[in-house]
Enzyme design. Structure first.
Site, mmCIF file in Angstrom:
data_model
loop_
_atom_site.group_PDB
_atom_site.id
_atom_site.type_symbol
_atom_site.label_atom_id
_atom_site.label_comp_id
_atom_site.label_asym_id
_atom_site.label_seq_id
_atom_site.Cartn_x
_atom_site.Cartn_y
_atom_site.Cartn_z
ATOM 1 N N TYR A 53 -12.623 3.064 12.467
ATOM 2 C CA TYR A 53 -11.801 1.910 11.849
ATOM 3 C C TYR A 53 -12.543 0.576 12.188
ATOM 4 C CZ TYR A 53 -7.906 5.167 10.631
ATOM 5 O OH TYR A 53 -7.222 6.081 10.096
ATOM 6 N N SER A 204 -0.854 6.482 4.692
ATOM 7 C CA SER A 204 -0.752 5.686 3.529
ATOM 8 C C SER A 204 0.465 6.290 2.502
ATOM 9 C CB SER A 204 -2.146 5.946 2.502
ATOM 10 O OG SER A 204 -3.229 5.393 2.837
ATOM 11 N N PRO A 205 1.820 6.110 3.328
ATOM 12 C CA PRO A 205 2.766 6.431 2.625
ATOM 13 C C PRO A 205 3.375 5.557 1.414
ATOM 14 C CG PRO A 205 3.518 5.310 4.785
ATOM 15 C CD PRO A 205 1.824 5.734 4.662
ATOM 16 N N GLY A 208 -1.339 2.781 0.056
ATOM 17 C CA GLY A 208 -2.091 1.757 0.571
ATOM 18 C C GLY A 208 -1.840 0.421 -0.204
ATOM 19 N N PHE A 212 2.854 -0.618 -5.518
ATOM 20 C CA PHE A 212 3.425 -1.919 -5.988
ATOM 21 C C PHE A 212 2.670 -2.702 -6.948
ATOM 22 C CE2 PHE A 212 4.640 -0.888 -1.481
ATOM 23 C CZ PHE A 212 6.074 -1.003 -1.859
ATOM 24 N N THR A 213 1.214 -2.247 -6.777
ATOM 25 C CA THR A 213 0.290 -3.284 -7.635
ATOM 26 C C THR A 213 -0.412 -2.381 -8.693
ATOM 27 O OG1 THR A 213 -1.570 -2.647 -5.699
ATOM 28 C CG2 THR A 213 -0.178 -4.654 -5.583
HETATM 29 N N1 LIG Z 1 -6.423 10.020 8.837
HETATM 30 C C1 LIG Z 1 -6.655 9.449 7.920
HETATM 31 O O1 LIG Z 1 -7.555 10.023 7.263
HETATM 32 C C2 LIG Z 1 -6.167 7.901 7.644
HETATM 33 C C3 LIG Z 1 -6.298 7.474 6.290
HETATM 34 C C4 LIG Z 1 -5.944 6.186 5.956
HETATM 35 C C5 LIG Z 1 -5.081 5.499 6.812
HETATM 36 N N2 LIG Z 1 -4.654 6.209 7.957
HETATM 37 C C6 LIG Z 1 -3.815 5.757 8.939
HETATM 38 O O2 LIG Z 1 -2.467 5.637 8.352
HETATM 39 C C7 LIG Z 1 -2.199 4.150 8.481
HETATM 40 C C8 LIG Z 1 -1.317 3.526 7.317
HETATM 41 O O3 LIG Z 1 -2.172 3.672 6.005
HETATM 42 P P1 LIG Z 1 -2.066 2.350 5.032
HETATM 43 O O4 LIG Z 1 -2.489 1.251 5.717
HETATM 44 O O5 LIG Z 1 -3.015 3.052 3.965
HETATM 45 O O6 LIG Z 1 -0.462 2.548 4.796
HETATM 46 P P2 LIG Z 1 0.123 2.156 3.537
HETATM 47 O O7 LIG Z 1 1.554 1.559 4.394
HETATM 48 O O8 LIG Z 1 0.722 2.950 2.488
HETATM 49 O O9 LIG Z 1 -0.462 0.457 3.087
HETATM 50 C C9 LIG Z 1 -0.485 -0.562 3.745
HETATM 51 C C10 LIG Z 1 -1.151 -1.512 2.604
HETATM 52 O O10 LIG Z 1 0.076 -1.834 1.670
HETATM 53 C C11 LIG Z 1 0.185 -3.278 1.790
HETATM 54 N N3 LIG Z 1 1.818 -3.234 1.532
HETATM 55 C C12 LIG Z 1 2.689 -3.067 2.147
HETATM 56 N N4 LIG Z 1 3.906 -3.216 1.494
HETATM 57 C C13 LIG Z 1 3.775 -3.613 0.374
HETATM 58 C C14 LIG Z 1 4.419 -4.423 -0.848
HETATM 59 N N5 LIG Z 1 5.772 -4.340 -0.694
HETATM 60 N N6 LIG Z 1 3.744 -4.823 -1.748
HETATM 61 C C15 LIG Z 1 2.298 -4.867 -1.723
HETATM 62 N N7 LIG Z 1 1.391 -4.267 -0.799
HETATM 63 C C16 LIG Z 1 2.328 -3.833 0.269
HETATM 64 C C17 LIG Z 1 0.135 -3.827 3.079
HETATM 65 O O11 LIG Z 1 -0.305 -5.054 2.952
HETATM 66 P P3 LIG Z 1 0.323 -6.265 3.931
HETATM 67 O O12 LIG Z 1 -0.510 -5.941 5.330
HETATM 68 O O13 LIG Z 1 -0.117 -7.524 3.401
HETATM 69 O O14 LIG Z 1 1.755 -5.823 4.207
HETATM 70 C C18 LIG Z 1 -1.246 -2.638 3.425
HETATM 71 O O15 LIG Z 1 -2.268 -3.466 2.877
HETATM 72 C C19 LIG Z 1 -3.382 3.240 8.829
HETATM 73 O O16 LIG Z 1 -3.406 2.053 9.437
HETATM 74 C C20 LIG Z 1 -4.196 4.448 9.802
HETATM 75 O O17 LIG Z 1 -3.613 4.153 11.116
HETATM 76 C C21 LIG Z 1 -5.132 7.484 8.337
#
Ligand SMILES: NC(=O)c1ccc[n+]([C@@H]2O[C@H](COP(=O)([O-])OP(=O)(O)OC[C@H]3O[C@@H](n4cnc5c(N)ncnc54)[C@H](OP(=O)(O)O)[C@@H]3O)[C@@H](O)[C@H]2O)c1
Length: 293
Positions: A53, A204-205, A208, A212-213
């Site tokens: 990361y 990514s619940p 990502g 929303f978009t």
């Molecule tokens: N093991 C793997 O292969 C793997 C892969 C991917 C991720 N992960 C882990 O999982 C964690 C979570 O993944 P993720 O970041 O993809 O989670 P996510 O919660 O699905 O997505 C977060 C993104 O969505 C945006 N977001 C959240 N609420 C929103 C809304 N209401 N309207 C518009 N945009 C919104 C956030 O922007 P803002 O910051 O502006 O709120 C952020 O950019 C990562 O940090 C990482 O630790 C693991």
């Protein structure tokens, strides 16, 4: 906050904060410390990162030593390497013994912590030798560099193979699941984890942010149904998504990925949402990717 015992003596908060995108947040050390403290104040005691990361581990390492080590659990991952080629970067996997040992030591140095609570193999490696990888995990445990071991993005076959060599002590599979992604329902992984009472971490619940978009049909359809039921319940769409994920008997631990504590609060609010059994299925089929037979 609820807590889930992932191993004897190790309780993870039901909602986990992810730091994949930390490099894009442009936080000062002071702001990052405030963010981490905000997580802890809310009972979110588990932080997720990975060696791949970008700067995430190093940025966390600038602040984590200021916190009490026993107040938080640290999850990081290994197994993805980058080769620089004239065409650019080429990503490949490395789950060999020596690499896993050295990579873990390097992560600990960047994170400036003495040990990692849960160390994961990041992706399925077609060259995985389960006996060799298990030996590396066991050696890291023996040296006190990691407390527990697990995997991410594994299919049931590779999970079982490695778990056998781990004497049944793989503690999680960190997998993707959201209203538009059902890969691990199709592979049987969700059934295996439920049967074995192993709690997955869900990445990514919110797709990502695409939930929303995005104007793609699957996202639009999921957004419509989630919005309709969220409105009926008087909660936000994101809160409903977290509640829907946590309703499953597997006891999933969603990873929140936002840079904003207010959005972490929206995730935590899901712990109080009561979902009707039929509603879970309405949401399951909402994107049009799943049907009930
Ligand atoms: N093991 C793997 O292969 C793997 C892969 C991917 C991720 N992960 C882990 O999982 C964690 C979570 O993944 P993720 O970041 O993809 O989670 P996510 O919660 O699905 O997505 C977060 C993104 O969505 C945006 N977001 C959240 N609420 C929103 C809304 N209401 N309207 C518009 N945009 C919104 C956030 O922007 P803002 O910051 O502006 O709120 C952020 O950019 C990562 O940090 C990482 O630790 C693991």
């Amino acid at each position: 906050m609820e807590y889930i015992s992932i191993a004897p003596g190790m309780d993870f908060s039901r909602i986990i904060q992810g730091f994949w995108r930390l490099g894009q947040w442009n936080l000062s050390n002071k702001e990052l410390r405030g963010f981490l403290e905000g997580c802890l104040e809310r009972g979110v005691n588990t932080f997720d990162t990975a060696e791949i990361y970008g700067e995430s581990e190093s940025l966390l390492g600038k602040v984590l030593p200021e916190l009490k080590r026993s107040d938080y659990k640290l999850v990081t991952k290994t197994g993805i390497s980058i080769k620089k080629t004239p065409e650019g970067a080429f990503g490949y996997y490395d789950t060999r013994y020596r690499h896993m040992i050295e990579a873990c030591k390097a992560s600990i140095q960047r994170l400036k912590c003495e040990y990692i609570d849960l160390y994961l193999i990041h992706r399925e490696d077609p060259l995985l030798d389960p006996e060799e990888a298990a030996d590396a995990f066991k050696e890291l445990k023996r040296q006190g560099l990691i407390r527990e071991a697990g995997v991410s993005n594994f299919d049931p076959f590779k999970f079982q193979a490695l778990n056998e060599y781990m004497d049944g002590e793989l503690r999680t599979n960190q997998i993707e699941w959201n209203p538009c992604c059902f890969e691990h329902f199709e592979s049987g992984m969700m059934d295996l984890l439920t049967a074995k009472k192993i709690h997955p971490m869900i990445w990514s619940p919110l797709s990502g942010g695409r939930l929303f978009t995005s104007n793609d049909e699957v996202y639009v359809k999921a957004r419509e149904k989630f919005s309709e039921i969220a409105k009926e319940k008087g909660v936000l769409v994101e809160t409903l998504v977290y509640a829907w994920i946590m309703y499953h008997p597997v006891g999933a631990m969603p990873l929140a990925g936002s840079s904003r504590l207010a959005r972490l609060d929206n995730a935590i609010a899901a712990l109080k949402v009561e979902l009707e059994h039929a509603e879970w299925y309405e949401l399951y089929v909402a994107s049009g990717q799943k049907t009930l037979r």
